[in-house]
Motif scaffolding. Structure first.
Motif, short mmCIF file in Angstrom:
data_model
loop_
_atom_site.label_atom_id
_atom_site.label_comp_id
_atom_site.label_asym_id
_atom_site.label_seq_id
_atom_site.Cartn_x
_atom_site.Cartn_y
_atom_site.Cartn_z
N UNK A 296 0.73 -1.10 0.16
CA UNK A 296 -0.44 -0.14 -0.17
C UNK A 296 0.75 0.96 0.56
N UNK B 175 0.15 5.25 0.01
CA UNK B 175 -0.99 6.36 -0.04
C UNK B 175 0.00 7.59 0.50
N UNK C 28 1.15 10.20 5.03
CA UNK C 28 2.15 8.72 4.46
C UNK C 28 2.01 7.46 4.47
N UNK C 29 1.75 7.06 3.89
CA UNK C 29 1.30 5.58 4.01
C UNK C 29 1.76 4.67 3.85
N UNK C 30 3.09 3.53 3.92
CA UNK C 30 3.47 2.92 3.01
C UNK C 30 3.50 1.63 3.58
N UNK C 31 2.89 0.65 3.25
CA UNK C 31 2.72 -0.78 3.98
C UNK C 31 3.28 -1.73 3.08
N UNK D 42 5.04 -1.32 8.85
CA UNK D 42 4.03 -0.21 7.93
C UNK D 42 3.00 0.07 8.85
N UNK D 43 3.02 -0.21 9.43
CA UNK D 43 1.18 -0.74 10.58
C UNK D 43 1.33 0.09 11.63
N UNK D 44 2.50 1.20 11.65
CA UNK D 44 2.43 2.35 13.10
C UNK D 44 3.03 1.14 14.29
N UNK E 258 2.54 8.87 10.23
CA UNK E 258 3.12 10.00 10.01
C UNK E 258 3.27 10.38 8.61
N UNK E 259 2.35 12.38 8.78
CA UNK E 259 2.45 12.63 7.43
C UNK E 259 3.12 12.45 6.08
N UNK F 46 8.68 9.68 7.60
CA UNK F 46 8.45 8.50 7.51
C UNK F 46 10.14 7.03 6.98
#
Lengths: 343, 343, 343, 343
Positions: free
Chosen positions: C154, C156, C235-238, C251-253, D270-271, D276
């Motif tokens: 993912x 985003x 900003x989500x990178x999974x 990447x799930x925090x 992370x924004x 990130x």
């Protein structure tokens, strides 16, 4: 109101589970009739349930005047005939998936029920009744996430029986995500593609596993499903909904987790003891009822907290109240339990 | 087996909840009698339940020959007399906490039940029936964590009514952690200390909040409990068990999380669909039974998946099987739903 | 060893970030030369860095005898020429992605470097240096998960600039997952498909968003990537790796979470203070060095703990030692800070 | 600006770590002098670092004109003398905890620095520089949570050396939570109590473990700390802040998790890529610099992505752009890597 008298047709793994469920955990219903193509199996089940008979012919069971409603847990190929019999006799029926094994007979069942002008058939897509799926649906319908766009699904089994083949991955596993998609999005699926990557070395020869299903809905939404039935790990069912204003995931063993603006992730804390311990109260009462039922009025056994537990709690709280006033450690004063035989 | 006939004494918040529970979700029992010190309230409740009567005097209700068992949800000060009546009439009784409001009467109840030589009283410490607490207990008893040493508890309410005072924090909130401690450790609490830090500015004047309870058990184990009843946030109940070989925490909204050697944290994935969707099946069947019961056999309403949902799933899976064989996207072929009036 | 003298070409967003990084956080290197096609921008940057010059022509900067190595943060179309100049002058170069903007020139660069027989070019795929990706790679290479089979990604962004178009989603966003796939699997990607579902209503007209990329590797592994650049969230990178014996997600925090037999999920706890606080020590020392550097030896400012903080800690611990011995609360004895002007 | 010349006194575990840190990861500083009471150890360390000398007497090292600043990693009992020497020579000093080993000498150091009228001493409470603690402090100072009320801390070690005794639990472990409390709350601790539950069977005889410290601050805030140094599990440091309008927890291996109205729990995503992947960029550049430094300009080795990796990414993205336009799977066209010797 008297208990609903249910006929359970098919008492294999799934049917036997439903029999136990209706008998022990469902209020307002009882299993009045059981049937199985192995007659002895039905007989055995019937013996263990007060007021329950085995009937050898499924159509006789459906037609029986002492049957109010039917649960169908028979093999798929017999569903069409049995469903039509339920319609004929106006018996409400809960039919384990699939409705029927092919699209033409399924459509015929739809037509026949529609002609009756009454809704008698419910299909056993149980995920709609799961708290997490229901929560995801409610979140989506609440509008907070805006339009849904994408659904990522994972459906993993630790293992499957030897007769499980690549087509069953589609018919028996994917079918749940098909219903989840339709339930969440409220629109039909219009195309489907299946990708078969290199197969898991641990899978039986000839089985394509994992498979990746890629579906598109009438409204142009994208759904992908990883189907992987030989993981060796556990039963994992996960669904992530990606929408215009945020995303939400269930099945990650941590409840429903939502991601939304302004850049936060998280879930909901139970607002009150009712949500947090509601099920615990149900379990408490059901177990107490079962204990009383099995124990009679003299000498019941309960696995729950006893009068001594109540006394001990009172004694500690009484010391606690003193401690609150003094600010100092207070010894708890209790009698010796052994001094009261039977306590 | 015929349904257990229960008298529910006290139909306030808690009692009314139990009435609804027994009527709608508990198998093998029904509410036969209700009682409340506000007689009209009991009458109103009785009217809504088939076969249920209101009885004005609680002791008459207990003595009634058509009552098999009693649920006590009356105010604490009346418990002693009512419990002794239950013992006298040999009626099993589930008594909401507290057993009684002081230690002497609690001990008297214990003695009287012990003299009978039969276990009739269960106290309503419902946390023992919560999946997470039961899981924690099972983990501890399984021996994997070794000897337990410390218990950290958090008990937070978003708000409390105006009459809630500092002593009620001990008697009504802490009491649950008192039982949890005794349940998990299987030993008595021997001393208690209460620390009162500076009070939350949002708390009502005169209320010490938060309070910190520090307890020690007979075996020298340490327990601390944060009691904070004006958080404004939610109902949070958390318990962390620290033991010789690892620790485990529940109530963190993510199930039971365990920390153990060699330096890992985590939880358990449901092994099969039974654990994952067992409750969903219960809900599915209970709602279907309720729908059939209320709808009769002509024109029942169900909120569950319909025959059309079954047809649509079959149509998509059929296309899926083709897609598996071709590797290409396959269009799903379905009739127009509008062409079948009533579907 | 003297500091590596680096020329940074391009001081836009990315390049300026690298200048700051090398100047303030990287040991053993300094920015000796900066260049930008907007000459004044380079001049401004150079002024703020001791011993740094601006050079107007990027090829002159590369050729400069006082430049040991080059960081390329210029626009992609200029990369080919600049990389070839680096090769000619035998200057090690770190080139921000893309290597070049088309496949023919990229191949030419590969050939020219190969002819030199020396490795001078590194491409800026920084994810390989991220702790979570490195951890995932190590987990995979460790063999515990068995053969890798599937990768779910993912990617985003909350928003993109107005000039961002659908092709940039592929070239600028997907490119990272392309490298992640090759890095993790160690094999080439052999085919790619892009699905464009109905577009997010919040996206600029003409932009396909989200896009779903479906890739297959030489070894038959499946990769899917959700690319969604207008989420409005964050900003989500999974990345989830699914393998023969388990799966792992980053990447799930919540760090790297692994699922493996026998049905467990979880992560790793830091084994010692070095892993837990190693970065904190780095930050502590770097900030202290910066404070000393900027403050001189008389009157430095530190944002760190002062002598008073050290005194206070000692005073509390001394009371703590007494409390350990007595088991009772001990008051902490400290002088009044105001009695020591300047403390 | 020339590099800060640092003398590191004491090159045991902690000091050697600081030497490596300053040499390899800290910008703007170098280790100019090392000292240890075991002279050979210092000599060995000095040999490995360009421009570094060993000096046998710590006071000579402090006084050395080529030393700008001092890192004290010597045993606590020597701190007082060395700190006073730093003050005398006006050398900024970073002193590992404790400041000194007793409260009188600590106070003397505070007085002497105050008399100088300049801040030269920083104590090594590194947690203040940890992202999670800094985030918790920022959250608290931001006011969103309202007044802080309670702090729950857990400090667990898997094991301790044989000489570790119950007093060291207070002096060496608890001291960190003492500073965390003062850092977060900005007020002094006024009383302390230590509870010693039954000791872990796995602990060495004579060691009280776990210990529970209960502290109160000048403003009436409550702090409890579980100190448990023989868990056998891992290094766990956890802090939960409970405040008027919500709570927040760090150290749960999942970043900072906040609970706040209206009944939600969660963290922050992370924004942007800077938050990130900022550290990944640092690592990327540092490793590249190190590789170039060690490899010279001909034939450097990098563990980073090569030109071939850049070419491959370009080739896949080019196919991706075609796939975006066609909607169909597109084969990726790449030359055979083996056809380019050296690539």
């Amino acid at each position: 109101m008297s208990d609903l008298r249910i006929a359970v047709l098919g008492v294999g793994l799934m049917g036997a589970d439903h029999v136990a469920r209706i008998t022990s955990r469902i209020s307002g219903a009882r299993v009045a009739v059981v049937n199985d193509y192995v007659a002895e199996k039905a007989e055995q089940v019937a013996v263990g349930i007060p007021g329950c008979r085995a009937i050898a012919d499924p159509l006789d069971a459906i037609a029986d005047p002492d049957v109010d409603a039917v649960v169908l847990a028979t093999p798929g190929p017999t569903h069409e005939k049995q469903l039509l019999a339920c319609l004929e006799h106006r018996k409400p029926v809960l039919c384990e998936k699939p409705l029927t094994t092919d699209v033409d007979t399924s459509l015929e069942v739809v037509r026949r029920e529609a002609e009756l002008g009454t809704r008698l058939i419910q299909v056993g897509f149980m995920r709609r009744f799961d708290d997490e799926y229901a929560g995801l649906k409610a979140l989506l319908d609440g509008g907070e996430l805006g339009s849904p766009l994408v659904l990522h699904c994972v459906h993993r089994n630790p293992a499957v029986p030897d007769h499980f083949d690549s087509v069953m991955t589609v018919r028996d596993s994917l079918v749940h995500e098909v219903d989840v998609t339709r339930f969440l999005f409220g629109e039909e699926i219009t195309s489907i593609q299946i990708v078969t990557p290199t197969t898991n070395p641990a899978a039986r020869e000839g089985l394509f596993d994992p498979q990746i299903a890629i579906m598109r809905t009438a409204g142009g939404k994208h759904v992908d499903v990883e189907l992987f039935v030989t993981t060796g790990v556990a039963y994992e069912v996960r669904t992530e909904l990606v929408a215009e204003k945020g995303s939400a995931m269930i099945g990650l063993d941590v409840g429903l987790v939502r991601k939304s603006a302004p850049g936060t992730w998280g879930g909901t804390i139970t607002p009150s003891f009712k949500e947090r311990f509601g099920r615990a109260y149900d379990t408490e009462i059901q177990r107490w009822v079962d204990a009383v039922q099995s124990g009679g009025t003299t000498g019941i056994y309960t696995d729950g907290p006893t009068a001594w537990d109540g006394y001990a709690a009172t004694a500690v709280c009484e010391a606690g109240v003193q401690a609150l006033q003094s600010g100092q450690p207070v010894a708890v004063d209790m009698v010796d339990r052994a001094s009261i035989p039977g306590a």
